[in-house]
Design an enzyme around this catalytic site. Sequence first.
Site, PDB file in Angstrom:
ATOM      1  N   LYS A 100       0.838  -1.208   0.000  1.00  0.00           N
ATOM      2  CA  LYS A 100       0.000   0.000   0.000  1.00  0.00           C
ATOM      3  C   LYS A 100       0.866   1.249   0.000  1.00  0.00           C
ATOM      4  O   LYS A 100       0.587   2.216  -0.717  1.00  0.00           O
ATOM      5  CB  LYS A 100      -0.925  -0.010   1.226  1.00  0.00           C
ATOM      6  CG  LYS A 100      -2.038  -1.041   1.098  1.00  0.00           C
ATOM      7  CD  LYS A 100      -2.780  -1.258   2.402  1.00  0.00           C
ATOM      8  CE  LYS A 100      -3.744  -2.429   2.266  1.00  0.00           C
ATOM      9  NZ  LYS A 100      -4.366  -2.817   3.539  1.00  0.00           N
ATOM     10  N   GLN A 121      -3.719  -1.920  10.243  1.00  0.00           N
ATOM     11  CA  GLN A 121      -3.648  -3.275   9.696  1.00  0.00           C
ATOM     12  C   GLN A 121      -4.164  -4.288  10.730  1.00  0.00           C
ATOM     13  O   GLN A 121      -3.669  -4.332  11.854  1.00  0.00           O
ATOM     14  CB  GLN A 121      -2.208  -3.594   9.290  1.00  0.00           C
ATOM     15  CG  GLN A 121      -2.025  -4.947   8.647  1.00  0.00           C
ATOM     16  CD  GLN A 121      -2.702  -5.061   7.280  1.00  0.00           C
ATOM     17  OE1 GLN A 121      -2.717  -4.126   6.490  1.00  0.00           O
ATOM     18  NE2 GLN A 121      -3.292  -6.216   7.001  1.00  0.00           N
ATOM     19  N   ASP A 125     -10.519   2.930   4.214  1.00  0.00           N
ATOM     20  CA  ASP A 125     -10.955   1.543   4.031  1.00  0.00           C
ATOM     21  C   ASP A 125     -12.477   1.459   3.973  1.00  0.00           C
ATOM     22  O   ASP A 125     -13.031   0.444   3.547  1.00  0.00           O
ATOM     23  CB  ASP A 125     -10.476   0.673   5.215  1.00  0.00           C
ATOM     24  CG  ASP A 125      -9.308  -0.223   4.841  1.00  0.00           C
ATOM     25  OD1 ASP A 125      -9.016  -0.344   3.632  1.00  0.00           O
ATOM     26  OD2 ASP A 125      -8.693  -0.802   5.750  1.00  0.00           O
TER      27      ASP A 125
END
Length: 291
Positions: free
Chosen positions: A54, A98, A121
């Site tokens: 990412k 994460q 997200d």
Amino acid sequence: MAARRIDGKAIAQDVRAQVKRDVAAWVEHGHEPPGLATVLVGDDPASAIYVGGKQKASAEVGILGFDHRLPEDASHEEVDAILRDLAGDPRVSGILLQLPTPPQVDGAGLAAKIPPGKDVDGLTPISAGLLTQGRPGLRPCTPLGVMELLRRHDVPLEGAEAVVVGRSDLVGRPISSLLLAANATVTVCHSRTRDLAEVCRRADVLVAAVGRPRMIRGDWVKPGATVIDVGMNRTDEGLSGDVDFEPAAERAGLITPVPGGVGPMTIAMLLRNTLLAAQAAAEEPVGAAWR
Ligand code: NAP
């Protein structure tokens, strides 16, 4: 007649190139570049690869990276403090924690506190609620990727029968909400659905997000339907989708392969979300391309 394949790899590349151009234009107009913060607790190798991917993808399109790595024994309070700092940092447009985190850290609880404007997200309860109610907000990346694939192929959604197999918060539910927002008639299936094959055969657009290799059989596909396979299952023969690809491709009009279909879209849409979050934070009108 064999289905046309949807090339998710090429479409994802195209989205990433577009985000890169849009970030450059944004900066040229005098704005700070968007920033993406990632927070990784512990040294799980798979998580480190995801986070690294990412950050690399962000750098390639001109998004600033804030890469926070904490040791395996970091306390809940330490992670909380970092997330609070990031929430208040104007250079940070998007925050990713994460998951999973080590057991002493309530990762799900902390992720839920990410402010909706930085929730790139799109998975916090607030973002999920905004999506369900059809209000503006950041949407989850894989479902957005599915919608982008459908849009790029001009798949008609208005009034279409869409069947989504899977109802997870990560994939099935948000895809269903996005399809509903596009005026499809949506049926959501799950492990208790009766006669799944018969329900799938009704679908003009069939989305599989189950996590069971090749579960959706070829003869469940309505001739000419669009089949989107979100599944990513590691098997002895390699990566497999949720759809039994070859027989399904014999009947479908359009179909995504695995790999190379939905998979590459997720990071592309994360980059797009990060730019969108920066633009929304600057209270600038969002470009037409983003509507
Ligand atoms: P999940 O949380 O395990 O949810 C699976 C869903 O499938 C559940 O709603 C479950 O129903 C349903 N299901 C399970 N067995 C079923 C059956 N026999 N018949 C009908 N429905 C059944 O999985 P997920 O996170 O949504 O992920 C689904 C798949 O997508 C996985 O293969 C995952 O690796 C993949 N994925 C890919 C991407 C990408 O970037 N391409 C991103 C995320 C996930 P219940 O609710 O009744 O249990």
